[in-house]
Enzyme design. Structure first.
Site, PDB file in Angstrom:
ATOM      1  N   GLY A 123       6.567  67.106  53.507  1.00 43.46           N
ATOM      2  CA  GLY A 123       5.961  66.443  52.172  1.00 43.46           C
ATOM      3  C   GLY A 123       4.809  65.554  52.393  1.00 43.46           C
ATOM      4  O   GLY A 123       4.076  65.532  53.323  1.00 43.46           O
ATOM      5  N   GLY A 133       3.321  61.715  52.088  1.00 42.85           N
ATOM      6  CA  GLY A 133       3.726  60.490  51.740  1.00 42.85           C
ATOM      7  C   GLY A 133       3.913  59.676  53.112  1.00 42.85           C
ATOM      8  O   GLY A 133       3.493  60.300  54.343  1.00 42.85           O
ATOM      9  N   ASN A 134       4.630  58.515  53.277  1.00 47.29           N
ATOM     10  CA  ASN A 134       4.727  57.625  54.081  1.00 47.29           C
ATOM     11  C   ASN A 134       5.702  58.286  55.202  1.00 47.29           C
ATOM     12  O   ASN A 134       5.316  58.454  56.667  1.00 47.29           O
ATOM     13  CB  ASN A 134       5.511  56.341  53.651  1.00 47.29           C
ATOM     14  CG  ASN A 134       4.494  55.310  54.207  1.00 47.29           C
ATOM     15  OD1 ASN A 134       3.436  55.416  55.045  1.00 47.29           O
ATOM     16  ND2 ASN A 134       4.508  54.025  53.497  1.00 47.29           N
ATOM     17  N   GLU A 143       3.766  73.082  52.067  1.00 49.37           N
ATOM     18  CA  GLU A 143       2.967  73.188  50.636  1.00 49.37           C
ATOM     19  C   GLU A 143       1.504  72.440  51.236  1.00 49.37           C
ATOM     20  O   GLU A 143       0.596  73.094  50.444  1.00 49.37           O
ATOM     21  CB  GLU A 143       3.593  72.174  49.620  1.00 49.37           C
ATOM     22  CG  GLU A 143       4.532  72.981  48.764  1.00 49.37           C
ATOM     23  CD  GLU A 143       5.293  71.833  47.809  1.00 49.37           C
ATOM     24  OE1 GLU A 143       6.173  72.369  47.292  1.00 49.37           O
ATOM     25  OE2 GLU A 143       4.711  70.828  47.638  1.00 49.37           O
ATOM     26  N   ILE A 157      14.909  60.459  45.112  1.00 49.72           N
ATOM     27  CA  ILE A 157      15.085  59.146  44.591  1.00 49.72           C
ATOM     28  C   ILE A 157      16.666  58.497  44.953  1.00 49.72           C
ATOM     29  O   ILE A 157      16.811  57.130  45.322  1.00 49.72           O
ATOM     30  CB  ILE A 157      15.330  59.351  43.038  1.00 49.72           C
ATOM     31  CG1 ILE A 157      13.461  59.602  42.695  1.00 49.72           C
ATOM     32  CG2 ILE A 157      15.654  58.119  42.389  1.00 49.72           C
ATOM     33  CD1 ILE A 157      13.473  59.894  41.404  1.00 49.72           C
ATOM     34  N   ASN A 214       8.169  62.337  38.919  1.00 46.30           N
ATOM     35  CA  ASN A 214       6.904  63.638  39.280  1.00 46.30           C
ATOM     36  C   ASN A 214       7.815  65.000  38.863  1.00 46.30           C
ATOM     37  O   ASN A 214       7.051  65.614  37.973  1.00 46.30           O
ATOM     38  CB  ASN A 214       6.728  63.436  40.453  1.00 46.30           C
ATOM     39  CG  ASN A 214       6.061  62.232  41.023  1.00 46.30           C
ATOM     40  OD1 ASN A 214       5.393  61.456  40.308  1.00 46.30           O
ATOM     41  ND2 ASN A 214       6.222  61.900  42.504  1.00 46.30           N
ATOM     42  N   GLY A 231       8.245  71.552  45.118  1.00 45.49           N
ATOM     43  CA  GLY A 231       8.838  72.658  46.022  1.00 45.49           C
ATOM     44  C   GLY A 231       9.985  72.419  46.766  1.00 45.49           C
ATOM     45  O   GLY A 231      10.521  73.263  47.554  1.00 45.49           O
ATOM     46  N   LYS A 270      12.723  48.792  45.316  1.00 41.96           N
ATOM     47  CA  LYS A 270      12.712  47.630  44.431  1.00 41.96           C
ATOM     48  C   LYS A 270      13.191  46.355  45.232  1.00 41.96           C
ATOM     49  O   LYS A 270      14.048  45.671  44.449  1.00 41.96           O
ATOM     50  CB  LYS A 270      13.272  47.572  43.184  1.00 41.96           C
ATOM     51  CG  LYS A 270      12.643  48.820  42.245  1.00 41.96           C
ATOM     52  CD  LYS A 270      11.892  48.421  40.895  1.00 41.96           C
ATOM     53  CE  LYS A 270      11.340  49.312  40.224  1.00 41.96           C
ATOM     54  NZ  LYS A 270      10.187  48.953  39.559  1.00 41.96           N
TER      55      LYS A 270
END
Lengths: 503, 503
Positions: A268, A270-271, A293, A363, A383, A387, A407
């Site tokens: 994917g 991101g980090n 992807e 999430i 979002n 996929g 958070k």
């Protein structure tokens, strides 16, 4: 005029973005290019937004239904959403303005698996497509269109739309020609045939888009970079999560359940995915492959290091430095990278056949392994499913990765019951946080719950999760999946009331 | 000895069920034949149950992990669960005793997509398989084993198990030989290849199971019928639901989105699917095909009437009269019916390629289109997800069908939020009850809710559903999928407290 438009007939159709935007009518359904901020049209959407804004100021109704590959950029989603110009959006977005307009009720959003949207357009399930608006790096003398940094749904949009608008962007490297593999074997049932990919490196199509010239109504010349955002340095939690995943793979290899060079990696954006790629870079693995992807920086490093032989995707998602490197060296990278239509990069048939190793963000997950990828507190769209469903349902290993809290500790990623389900208990094999890993394969819900709580939840939430599970197990008459329906969302309700899930 | 065992070496292995059961150890993992009450071993499981009961009476621990194709019968699930003999059950069950033991916490139950269980066994995710126990109609002189009324996971169990026990059942027709199509092209990645089916009638394998003789430890001769239950006459609600579905198909044909003879039909088991088949029987459609899990009475009628050319499945689920007819006329039906491994009958690759028309039952759907197929009130397992996920995620049309209420109106099939999710909003295209049909294709959640409530909910529940949705839309700050988390399960909690969802 740019020498990138080599076809004489199409050179006659060059016009300004404003003139092209004047061709669009209220209610138009538009298939835009663009996937993870790459290869989207850059000047037409702001011009269309200007036109829509002017119409609104005159009191006229004017919205368009905006379909894409996946996420785009401020110039597309941001501009059109900013003028309340989008009626229906599909299949994926991540722009802050677009997201706000979805969540305040201005725009409708149909959140569709990325492998399926193009298919549903072909099947006629979204109605007629009025326009395709795509980006090209050049148009050959024969009129063939060379895509840029993403393929996405460009091929199906061009095929199904009544009219086509092309932005020819000379920021994109001409050497991208040869990197793309546009499959033209799609048919509607009962005439569909097997997709002949048995290795991530297989090429099954053409290097260009077939564009019927009589449908082209405008060509716009542009010079603008993709939305390339710098990556943050990899944080310690991401390194930990990547470590658990790579150890898990190593253990599978050791037990003979996976080849020594693993199986094709899905990665994917991101980090955490970047940390996984970084971990692979510093491993002794080689002859790796990827079927995914998106190509991000870490994959480029793996190709540079000679560790990844071939990576198949539908788009780039690079930092500015890496985008520059790609543009300078596309003639090299096209030997190691294939960009395909997302109908192929995400196709269940191919993912399952290749035995892709799936790892997707989330999430939240619940104590039984259901996963929420899309909705914060059950209602707020982030979002979209993207996929993640295509890969998770069909992967050889389906892993979900996330920090155990968000958070600043006020949100737990492990909850009694997820507030929205995108991936069911039937599909989740592995959950990983910086706390540890829960291997759920072959386990029943009551076997999973203690494992997920003890291995993955943050220590601050473990007692409350155990308390919920213990009382559900005791008080619930039926014990396959014990739940207390009046408390299942206590974590979420507390957050909505007090700003933290902590008691 | 029966002349159905033509192989000399294997004739030496004939023994009693009790003797065969004595070979099993505590903790054994057993792959049983059996799918929808067809083709399961009939005398070995009760003998094993007797052995387990005796061990328990002596204070010894004795359970087995029982894997099957899908549901079996009282002789298998009922007997083994009745003596608390099952540790872990997978991938599907529907026996009342088994279900009770799952829900009271005696047995663990891993609920797995039916296309995936065999694959996960191959991949080693459920550990070592100690025994395969299958049913055969005969064994040839060469030692090939002809299956009976289901194929299920027999092939993978025989391939992966250390030891094999075969029941040769002379109740089953010898003319079933030639009906089965056992695919042997499976491999583990990276060596998987396309499954070469492009039409429901394609045969891609062999008519018998390859059984390594050195692994066969026992053969048992049996003479017992399958669990064939009579069908109830089709009720009015089922006729109505079937009517809506067939009208929907007709409309798709009219709009050019589907061929005149439709696409391959998936047909579940039960009243509503039977009503759909009955509706087709009385239609003017012909040259129909089916690609599904199970052949039930209505499909036999369609073949008799010349309306269905070929039906592909993995098992029969027939009434006693139709089972008799099948046994008498198998030589005819094998020209129109193919029984395949469930790894093929339910394979996403083939389902998506063929464009199967999926229609599956459900327990409840929510106002946004999420579907619960498995858990009553979120905790109580009914049967399992079965093949519904395989078909729903990959079908050309994914429909869910159910009466709008259950328990004499005390349970609404349409609820604010489902208490368990097996199929997500991303996968549900059509919902049908006797009240009407909601076509959800291309719609965002806020467009779906009023349609589902108005078209599908029972009038007794519509006001309460509208009230919930209206207040959620008004009070929820984020409006992609408005929910009030403290009320989302009010219907379910009321039922648990008062015995009815009605206020």
């Amino acid at each position: 005029m740019s020498d990138r438009i080599a076809n004489e007939a199409l050179r006659q159709k060059v016009m300004s973005a404003d003139d092209a935007a004047s061709l669009i009518h209220d209610g138009a359904q538009i298939g835009f290019g663009g996937f993870t901020g790459s290869g989207y049209p850059k000047e037409f959407p702001p011009a269309l937004a200007k036109r829509i804004k002017a119409a609104h100021e005159k009191g006229e109704h004017f919205t368009v239904n905006a379909f894409t590959g996946a996420s785009t950029a401020p110039e597309l989603d941001g501009e059109l959403a900013g003028v309340d110009g989008i009626g229906l959006r599909s299949p994926y977005q991540s722009d802050p303005v677009m997201r706000a307009k979805i969540n305040d009720g201005t725009s409708y959003y149909a959140d569709i698996h990325l492998s399926q949207f193009g298919m549903q357009i072909r099947q006629g399930f979204f109605g007629n497509l009025d326009f395709a608006v795509i980006e090209a790096t050049k148009i050959t003398a024969d009129g063939n269109v060379i895509p840029t940094s993403s393929v996405g749904n460009n091929a199906v949009y061009v095929e199904k739309a009544d009219k086509i608008i092309i932005e020819v962007n000379d920021w994109q490297s001409e050497d991208l020609e040869g990197m793309h593999d546009i499959y033209y074997g799609f048919a509607l049932p009962p005439n569909r045939v097997p997709i002949p990919i048995t290795h991530p490196g297989d090429r099954i199509g053409e290097t260009y888009l077939r564009v019927p010239q009589n449908k082209v109504v405008a060509i716009i010349e542009t010079h603008d970079p993709d939305r390339n955002s710098p990556f943050k340095p990899i944080d310690e939690d991401s390194h930990k999560i990547a470590g658990y995943l790579l150890d898990f793979y190593a253990n599978e290899v050791e037990h003979g359940r996976m080849p020594k060079n693993l199986l094709p990696l899905q990665s994917g954006v991101g980090n955490i995915p970047n940390a996984v790629l970084d971990g692979l870079l510093h491993s002794d693995l080689d002859h790796l492959t990827s079927y995914t992807e998106v190509i991000q920086d870490g994959m480029v490093d793996l190709i540079d290091a000679g560790k990844v032989d071939v990576a198949s995707a539908t788009a780039f998602s690079l930092s500015p430095d890496y985008a520059h490197k790609m543009n300078e060296n596309a003639a090299f990278y096209r030997n190691h990278i294939i960009l395909r239509p997302q109908e192929i990069s995400n196709h269940p048939e191919v993912i399952r056949r290749l035995g892709v190793l799936g790892a997707n963000g989330m999430i939240e997950a619940d104590i039984y392994g259901n996963v929420n990828s899309t909705h914060v507190m059950g209602s707020r769209m982030m979002n979209g499913v993207g996929g993640s469903g295509d890969f998770t349902r069909n992967a050889f290993i389906s892993a979900f990765v996330s920090p155990s809290t968000a958070k600043g500790g006020k949100i737990s990623a492990i909850v009694p019951m997820v507030s929205h389900v995108d991936h069911t208990e039937h599909d989740t094999m592995v959950i990983i946080t910086e706390q540890g890993i829960a291997d759920l394969r072959g386990l029943a819900p009551r076997q999973r719950a203690p494992k997920i709580i003890d291995n993955c939840a943050h220590p601050d939430y473990r007692a409350a999760l155990h308390d919920y599970y213990d009382r559900a197990l005791r008080d619930c008459k039926f014990k396959q999946t014990p739940h207390l329906l009046d408390e299942a969302y206590a974590f979420h309700r507390r957050f909505l009331e007090t700003g933290t899930m902590q008691a």
